[in-house]
Design a protein around this motif. Structure first.
Motif, PDB file in Angstrom:
ATOM      1  N   UNK A 241     -36.722  31.441 -14.404  1.00 15.55           N
ATOM      2  CA  UNK A 241     -35.813  31.902 -13.724  1.00 15.55           C
ATOM      3  C   UNK A 241     -36.030  33.177 -12.821  1.00 15.55           C
ATOM      4  N   UNK A 242     -36.710  34.232 -13.466  1.00 16.47           N
ATOM      5  CA  UNK A 242     -37.317  35.209 -12.842  1.00 16.47           C
ATOM      6  C   UNK A 242     -38.195  35.065 -11.837  1.00 16.47           C
ATOM      7  N   UNK A 243     -38.930  33.931 -12.103  1.00 13.28           N
ATOM      8  CA  UNK A 243     -39.987  33.614 -10.771  1.00 13.28           C
ATOM      9  C   UNK A 243     -39.133  33.176  -9.695  1.00 13.28           C
ATOM     10  N   UNK A 244     -38.031  32.318  -9.888  1.00 10.79           N
ATOM     11  CA  UNK A 244     -37.224  31.902  -8.980  1.00 10.79           C
ATOM     12  C   UNK A 244     -36.733  33.141  -8.238  1.00 10.79           C
ATOM     13  N   UNK A 245     -35.950  34.190  -8.872  1.00 11.96           N
ATOM     14  CA  UNK A 245     -35.400  35.120  -8.186  1.00 11.96           C
ATOM     15  C   UNK A 245     -36.633  35.948  -7.367  1.00 11.96           C
ATOM     16  N   UNK A 246     -37.740  36.126  -7.799  1.00 11.75           N
ATOM     17  CA  UNK A 246     -39.057  36.628  -7.132  1.00 11.75           C
ATOM     18  C   UNK A 246     -39.227  35.914  -5.893  1.00 11.75           C
ATOM     19  N   UNK A 247     -39.513  34.506  -5.922  1.00  5.33           N
ATOM     20  CA  UNK A 247     -39.609  33.989  -4.588  1.00  5.33           C
ATOM     21  C   UNK A 247     -38.541  33.857  -3.704  1.00  5.33           C
ATOM     22  N   UNK A 248     -37.212  33.698  -4.315  1.00  6.28           N
ATOM     23  CA  UNK A 248     -36.082  33.731  -3.484  1.00  6.28           C
ATOM     24  C   UNK A 248     -36.019  35.053  -2.770  1.00  6.28           C
ATOM     25  N   UNK A 249     -36.412  36.155  -3.257  1.00  6.11           N
ATOM     26  CA  UNK A 249     -36.498  37.405  -2.412  1.00  6.11           C
ATOM     27  C   UNK A 249     -37.316  37.369  -1.355  1.00  6.11           C
ATOM     28  N   UNK A 250     -38.614  36.751  -1.743  1.00  5.66           N
ATOM     29  CA  UNK A 250     -39.652  36.710  -0.610  1.00  5.66           C
ATOM     30  C   UNK A 250     -39.598  35.887   0.513  1.00  5.66           C
ATOM     31  N   UNK A 251     -38.818  34.615  -0.031  1.00  2.40           N
ATOM     32  CA  UNK A 251     -38.730  33.538   1.134  1.00  2.40           C
ATOM     33  C   UNK A 251     -37.259  34.043   1.773  1.00  2.40           C
ATOM     34  N   UNK A 252     -36.313  34.351   1.249  1.00  2.00           N
ATOM     35  CA  UNK A 252     -34.842  34.297   1.654  1.00  2.00           C
ATOM     36  C   UNK A 252     -34.721  35.936   2.021  1.00  2.00           C
ATOM     37  N   UNK A 253     -34.365  36.610   0.931  1.00  2.00           N
ATOM     38  CA  UNK A 253     -33.647  37.611   1.010  1.00  2.00           C
ATOM     39  C   UNK A 253     -34.406  38.934   1.811  1.00  2.00           C
ATOM     40  N   UNK A 254     -35.800  38.752   2.058  1.00  2.00           N
ATOM     41  CA  UNK A 254     -36.527  39.730   2.790  1.00  2.00           C
ATOM     42  C   UNK A 254     -35.949  39.514   4.427  1.00  2.00           C
ATOM     43  N   UNK A 255     -35.377  38.408   4.913  1.00  5.51           N
ATOM     44  CA  UNK A 255     -35.000  38.207   6.158  1.00  5.51           C
ATOM     45  C   UNK A 255     -33.471  38.316   6.033  1.00  5.51           C
ATOM     46  N   UNK A 256     -32.555  37.460   5.242  1.00  5.25           N
ATOM     47  CA  UNK A 256     -31.282  37.434   5.375  1.00  5.25           C
ATOM     48  C   UNK A 256     -30.678  38.919   4.708  1.00  5.25           C
ATOM     49  N   UNK A 257     -31.611  39.644   3.784  1.00  3.87           N
ATOM     50  CA  UNK A 257     -30.908  41.025   3.306  1.00  3.87           C
ATOM     51  C   UNK A 257     -30.709  41.834   4.679  1.00  3.87           C
ATOM     52  N   UNK A 258     -31.743  42.134   5.161  1.00  4.64           N
ATOM     53  CA  UNK A 258     -31.524  43.037   6.523  1.00  4.64           C
ATOM     54  C   UNK A 258     -30.470  42.616   7.580  1.00  4.64           C
ATOM     55  N   UNK A 259     -30.937  41.209   7.785  1.00  8.43           N
ATOM     56  CA  UNK A 259     -30.184  40.534   8.955  1.00  8.43           C
ATOM     57  C   UNK A 259     -28.794  40.306   8.871  1.00  8.43           C
ATOM     58  N   UNK A 260     -28.384  40.208   7.410  1.00  6.31           N
ATOM     59  CA  UNK A 260     -26.856  39.819   7.306  1.00  6.31           C
ATOM     60  C   UNK A 260     -26.125  40.987   6.530  1.00  6.31           C
ATOM     61  N   UNK A 261     -27.092  41.806   5.739  1.00  6.94           N
ATOM     62  CA  UNK A 261     -26.272  42.914   4.903  1.00  6.94           C
ATOM     63  C   UNK A 261     -26.886  44.189   5.282  1.00  6.94           C
ATOM     64  N   UNK A 262     -28.018  44.458   6.253  1.00  4.22           N
ATOM     65  CA  UNK A 262     -28.302  45.607   6.390  1.00  4.22           C
ATOM     66  C   UNK A 262     -29.172  46.499   5.406  1.00  4.22           C
ATOM     67  N   UNK A 263     -29.849  45.634   4.340  1.00  7.86           N
ATOM     68  CA  UNK A 263     -30.650  45.963   3.302  1.00  7.86           C
ATOM     69  C   UNK A 263     -31.567  45.172   2.544  1.00  7.86           C
ATOM     70  N   UNK A 264     -32.667  45.581   2.154  1.00  3.41           N
ATOM     71  CA  UNK A 264     -33.514  44.759   1.478  1.00  3.41           C
ATOM     72  C   UNK A 264     -32.916  44.578   0.243  1.00  3.41           C
ATOM     73  N   UNK A 265     -33.433  43.325  -0.549  1.00  2.00           N
ATOM     74  CA  UNK A 265     -32.945  43.380  -1.856  1.00  2.00           C
ATOM     75  C   UNK A 265     -33.851  44.514  -2.649  1.00  2.00           C
ATOM     76  N   UNK A 266     -33.076  45.392  -3.658  1.00  7.00           N
ATOM     77  CA  UNK A 266     -33.841  46.399  -4.365  1.00  7.00           C
ATOM     78  C   UNK A 266     -34.952  45.859  -5.104  1.00  7.00           C
ATOM     79  N   UNK A 267     -34.603  44.344  -5.634  1.00  7.99           N
ATOM     80  CA  UNK A 267     -35.723  43.801  -6.558  1.00  7.99           C
ATOM     81  C   UNK A 267     -36.981  43.478  -5.842  1.00  7.99           C
TER      82      UNK A 267
END
Ligand code: PNW
Length: 475
Positions: A241-267
């Protein structure tokens, strides 16, 4: 696949389109003052693409666009997503627009509108002018500033007649396949540079949104197309599950974090600390990246299945992102990608329609208030004409029907999905795979460039005309 008992019906104003991109279809790479993009350079570098294939001629859409528009109109489609070649409009990536370049897109747009087809313009589908790459490319801040300027030139020229705008197509591929694994242009393999590229794509996107707003009527819709991944765990083990979280950050959060929320995921920042200190992120960048959007484009092909492998380095890559010893997942070399079970397309990508529903529902929650479009979905098959010259592709019909049914299910579940673009209108240059992979609803004979709608094109056209999914055998 079983037929549902009740008809699958779509809203009357639903957009039924096909998608393409400039380098994959246009050809005419030296006309009208166009200069090389990173994909011209890359595809002409020995060993980079299957068979040394390149887009010099591609499917010659630059000269045959009228025929292609007429084909879409005959099928009954009401939308078309294409991309603008930056190198046609601003050959060096800087300075005033070249009118010949803009004129090609003006003619294309006018022809679409005359045929009742809504154009959707993607400003960047991976073809950076080579001069900007020579100056450092997306890892450099300058490229983000240049992109916003280019966006404004195109917005100014076409904003009166194009209502649907997409800044970037799949920035994940640009950053991590272009600068990380190197299987896409410009073919660099530098994990730190890939994260810098991701940041400057985020910044360039936000600056472009603001630049477009400054020159376009307020009714136009501005979006970005993300190849957001559905990431699933191999087991419920906490490490997986931790591996999922890491890949989700690198695939998704790295873009939708800044674009939708104005921040990179802290993780994400923590996970990649050994790769980069992120010191290239300046004050104000994240606010700029978050420029308000009207819509979000989702491209979906297949989900990812991952597990943790502490201390192990991944063997042959099974993540479907091409053959490279270099990982497109900075800081996550110890995550293993597994082949998801089930039937696969010619790309080796497992068919999993439920993943599309999952993706739509996730982004309904992540981006409340934004209209959603499926800006790409489709499949490659080994299509061949029969003795009468007809191309039967029942597998593609089954693929489309199953995925469109999931779109409808998401709408029924409350998601605000306004349209669907099949990838792709016609067979074309499939990047590192060259012309060997056929994604088209329309078959292209590469010897003559003759176009023949496959049975899936007729099936899809019937869906578009009726707003209902025909049975799979109704082509
Ligand atoms: C997308 N991956 O590319 C692009 O937007 C299209 O230009 C392309 O032709 C289409 O999908 C089919 O491949 C992708 O490695 C390329 O995960 C690679 C990946 C995903 C999408």
């Amino acid at each position: 696949m079983p037929e549902p008992l009740t008809p699958v019906t779509f809203p009357t104003d639903f957009l039924w389109g096909c998608a393409t991109s400039a380098y994959q279809i246009e050809g005419a790479v030296r006309e009208g003052g166009r200069t090389p993009s990173i994909w011209d350079t890359f595809s002409h570098t020995p060993g980079r693409t299957a068979g040394g294939d390149h887009g010099d001629i591609a499917v010659d859409h630059y000269h045959r666009y009228r025929e292609d528009v007429a084909l879409m109109a005959d099928l009954g489609l009401n939308a078309y997503r294409f991309s603008v070649s930056w190198s046609r409009v601003q050959p060096t990536g800087r300075g005033p627009a070249v009118q010949v370049g803009l004129d090609f897109y003006r003619r294309l747009v006018d022809d679409l509108l005359e045929h009742g087809i809504q154009p959707a313009v993607t400003l960047y589908h991976w073809d950076l002018p080579q001069e900007l790459e020579d100056a450092g490319g997306w890892p450099e801040r300058e490229t983000a500033l240049r992109f916003a300027e280019y966006a404004q030139l195109v917005g100014d020229a076409l904003g009166d007649r194009v209502q649907h705008w997409i800044t970037l197509n799949e920035p994940w591929c640009s950053a991590f396949l272009g600068y990380g694994s190197g299987v896409h242009a410009p073919g660099r393999t530098d994990p730190a540079a890939s994260l810098r590229a991701a940041h400057h794509l985020n910044l360039g996107h936000g600056l472009a949104v603001s630049a477009l707003r400054s020159v376009m009527p307020a009714r136009n819709q501005i979006a970005v197309s993300l190849n957001s991944s559905v990431v699933r765990p191999l087991s419920q083990d906490p490490a997986d599950l931790a591996a999922v979280r890491r890949i989700d950050d690198l695939a998704n959060g790295v873009f939708h974090g800044p674009m939708l929320h104005g921040a990179y995921p802290a993780s994400l920042l923590a996970d990649t600390a050994s790769v980069t200190d992120w010191s290239f992120v300046r004050d104000g960048d994240l606010a700029a990246a978050k420029a308000p959007l009207d819509a979000l484009g989702l491209n979906y092909y297949t989900p990812a299945l991952v597990s943790a492998a502490p201390g192990k380095v991944a063997g042959p890559r099974a993540d479907g992102h091409g053959a490279s010893e270099h990982s497109p997942w900075p800081g996550a070399d110890d995550v293993l990608f597994h082949q998801t079970p089930g039937e696969r397309t010619e790309m080796g990508w497992t068919i999993d329609p439920s993943g599309l529903h999952e993706l739509i529902m996730r982004y309904s929650r992540e981006a409340p208030g934004l209209r959603l479009y499926i800006t790409e979905n489709g499949a490659a098959y080994d299509d061949k004409p029969d003795a009468e010259g007809r191309v039967h592709d029942p597998e593609r019909i089954a693929y489309l029907r199953a995925h469109l049914a999931e779109v409808e299910r998401a709408i029924a579940d409350g998601a605000d999905v306004r349209g669907y673009y099949l990838w792709s209108l016609m067979d074309n240059f499939e990047w590192a795979y060259g012309y060997g992979k056929r994604f088209g609803a329309v078959y292209v004979d590469y010897a003559t460039l003759e176009r023949t709608p496959k049975s899936s094109a007729h099936w899809y056209g019937r869906a578009a005309r009726t707003g209902e999914l025909p049975p799979v055998d109704a082509a």
